[in-house]
Design an enzyme around this catalytic site. Structure first.
Site, mmCIF file in Angstrom:
data_model
loop_
_atom_site.group_PDB
_atom_site.id
_atom_site.type_symbol
_atom_site.label_atom_id
_atom_site.label_comp_id
_atom_site.label_asym_id
_atom_site.label_seq_id
_atom_site.Cartn_x
_atom_site.Cartn_y
_atom_site.Cartn_z
ATOM 1 C CG HIS A 89 4.577 -5.204 -5.224
ATOM 2 N ND1 HIS A 89 4.763 -4.736 -3.947
ATOM 3 C CD2 HIS A 89 5.786 -5.662 -5.643
ATOM 4 C CE1 HIS A 89 6.029 -4.893 -3.600
ATOM 5 N NE2 HIS A 89 6.677 -5.451 -4.611
ATOM 6 C CD GLU A 95 5.223 -9.358 -3.770
ATOM 7 O OE1 GLU A 95 6.259 -8.688 -3.820
ATOM 8 O OE2 GLU A 95 4.092 -8.849 -3.750
#
Length: 229
Positions: free
Chosen positions: A76, A146
Site C-alpha cells: 500500500h 492506486e
C-alpha cells in the site's frame, strides 16, 4: 458497531462479488467474527517479511493462516511512503504469503509528481516486476492500482485515465507472464472510488473491482457492492 449493522442489513450475492474488509490488526478477530456469516472476508493491512520467531511486533503470513485470515494487503502506498517499504520488501512479503497460501491484494501506483513526469507506466512496471519472481500461484493474487494522487483527496482518475493505465498493466503482465495470467488476474482501481463513480469505472473492461478507502467507512459502502453484482 453501527457500521457493521448497516452492512448486515443489506445482503449481497457472494457468488458474484468478493467483499474483503481490511480492519486494523487489533480489530481483525472481532470483525472476522462479526461479518463471516454475511459472506464477507477479512484481510490484514500488512504482513511481515519474516516467518514466525523472535520478531517483536511483526505479523507473519503463518500467523494469518493460523487465525484463518485469508487475505492481506501488500505494498500500500502508505506503507511505501511512510514506512520505507521497498520493492524488495514487497517481493519478500509476497513470497511468504505464497508459501502460506495467503491471498494478496498487491498495491501499485504513482505519485502526482511521477504522473506529471509521464512515469506512470514505468512506476507500475517497476513495482509489479519486483514481485513477479515471487509469484507461483496467481490464484492468490489480486492487483490494486492506486494512483497516490487520488487517494483520500477526492480527486479521481477519469474512467478513461484509469482504463488506460490498467490496460497497460494487463499488457505488461501479458508480455511478462503470458496470456492466461493477464486475462485471469483481477486488477482493481483504488483512487477515491465511491458509490457515485463506481458504476462508470466498473464498466471499463480492465477495471475488475475496487480497493475502497474512505467510502468503506460509510453505510453507503453497500451501495457499491450491490452495483457490482
Amino acid at each position: 458497531q453501527k457500521l457493521l449493522e448497516a452492512w448486515k442489513a443489506i445482503g449481497f450475492d457472494k457468488d458474484k462479488v468478493d467483499v474483503v474488509i481490511c480492519p486494523t490488526s487489533l480489530h481483525l478477530g472481532f470483525i472476522k467474527e462479526q461479518i463471516e456469516d454475511t459472506g464477507m472476508m477479512v484481510s490484514s493491512q500488512n504482513v511481515s517479511t519474516t516467518g514466525p520467531g523472535a520478531f517483536t511486533g511483526e505479523c507473519a503470513a503463518e500467523h494469518l493462516k493460523d487465525m484463518e485470515v485469508g487475505w492481506t494487503l501488500i505494498g500500500h502506498s502508505e506503507r511505501r511512503s511512510k514506512y520505507g517499504e521497498t520493492d524488495q520488501d514487497t517481493a519478500e512479503k509476497v513470497a511468504k504469503c505464497q508459501e502460506a497460501g495467503v491471498k494478496v491484494i498487491f498495491c501499485i501506483g504513482e505519485s502526482l509528481e511521477e504522473r506529471e513526469a509521464g512515469k506512470t507506466d514505468e512506476v507500475n512496471r517497476r513495482q509489479l516486476g519486483a514481485v513477479l519472481p515471487s509469484i507461483k500461484d496467481w490464484s492468490l493474487i489480486v492487483i490494486a492500482y492506486e494512483p497516490v494522487w487520488a487517494i483520500g483527496t477526492g480527486k479521481v482518475a477519469t474512467p478513461d485515465q484509469a482504463e488506460e493505465t490498467q490496460a497497460a498493466i494487463r499488457a505488461y503482465l501479458k508480455q511478462a507472464c503470458g496470456d492466461a495470467v493477464a486475462e485471469e488476474v483481477r486488477i482493481q482501481y483504488g483512487g477515491s472510488a465511491s458509490p457515485d463513480n463506481c458504476a462508470e469505472l466498473f464498466a471499463k473492461p480492465n477495471i475488475d473491482g475496487f480497493l475502497v478507502g474512505g467510502a468503506s467507512l460509510k453505510p453507503t459502502f453497500m451501495d457499491m457492492i450491490t452495483k457490482l453484482q
